[in-house]
Enzyme design. Structure first.
Site: not given
Length: 207
Positions: A124, A136, A150
């Protein structure tokens, strides 16, 4: 005059829209389960899989794969992107970015090029830079993430202190381990490495 007629009229208009797209080089695998608003634009050689819903002022580039079971609303999707079983609203996905399955991309997000927002991640009001990955189970809010970062599984940006929202900044090529809490406002330097399970309350320098 009643809701059944309204639904039938919408189905007729939707079929006209899908026919126009298919004649322009868009593949629609199942027109019976695909819904596209009149103002939507879809580029050539894009594939719309079953359960795809494209609403509002959405723009989809060429050679994309959208769906199955994907909702994109008032968003821009660049060329060669993939959005699988996900919800995208008021966001920008730049070329060769992939989303999903089961991701939620919320308003104010820009991702890519070549970014990855993976399974059960929510983003967001954030920028996900070139080649960066939120693969994930993460929440990224009010963040600016540079290139080749990452984000480990279970990482969250703690952007709300109960009264105001705060920003997280992550420099290029940083590595964020799994289950990290980034308590904003906070800045993570270029090439920094955060160990799994860390809670970060102060800025981390480069390297």
């Amino acid at each position: 005059n009643y809701r059944l007629q309204l639904a039938n009229a919408e189905r007729i208009l939707d079929r006209r829209m899908l026919e126009r797209l298919m004649l322009a080089g868009v593949t629609v695998l199942d027109p019976n389960t695909t819904y596209v608003d009149a103002d939507v634009e879809v580029g050539q050689d894009t594939v719309l899989l079953p359960g795809t819903i494209l609403r509002g002022k959405t723009r989809i580039g060429g050679r994309c794969r959208i769906g199955p079971w994907t909702h994109v609303e008032d968003s821009s999707v660049g060329n060669e992107c993939e959005v699988v079983s996900s919800y995208v609203r008021e966001a920008r996905l730049l070329e060769k970015t992939s989303v999903g399955p089961y991701a939620h991309v919320r308003p104010g997000t820009t991702a890519g090029p070549r970014a990855r927002i993976g399974s059960f991640s929510e983003v967001k009001s954030s920028r996900i830079g070139y080649g960066s990955k939120v693969p994930h189970l993460s929440y990224i809010g009010d963040a600016d993430i540079a290139e080749d970062v990452n984000i480990g599984a279970g990482t969250i940006t703690c952007n709300f202190d109960g009264k105001e929202k705060h920003k997280t900044i992550i420099g290029a090529r940083a590595f964020i381990g799994s289950n990290v809490n980034l308590v904003a406002p906070v800045k993570i330097g270029r090439g920094a490495l955060l160990a799994a399970g860390s809670t970060i309350t102060e800025d981390v320098p480069d390297g």
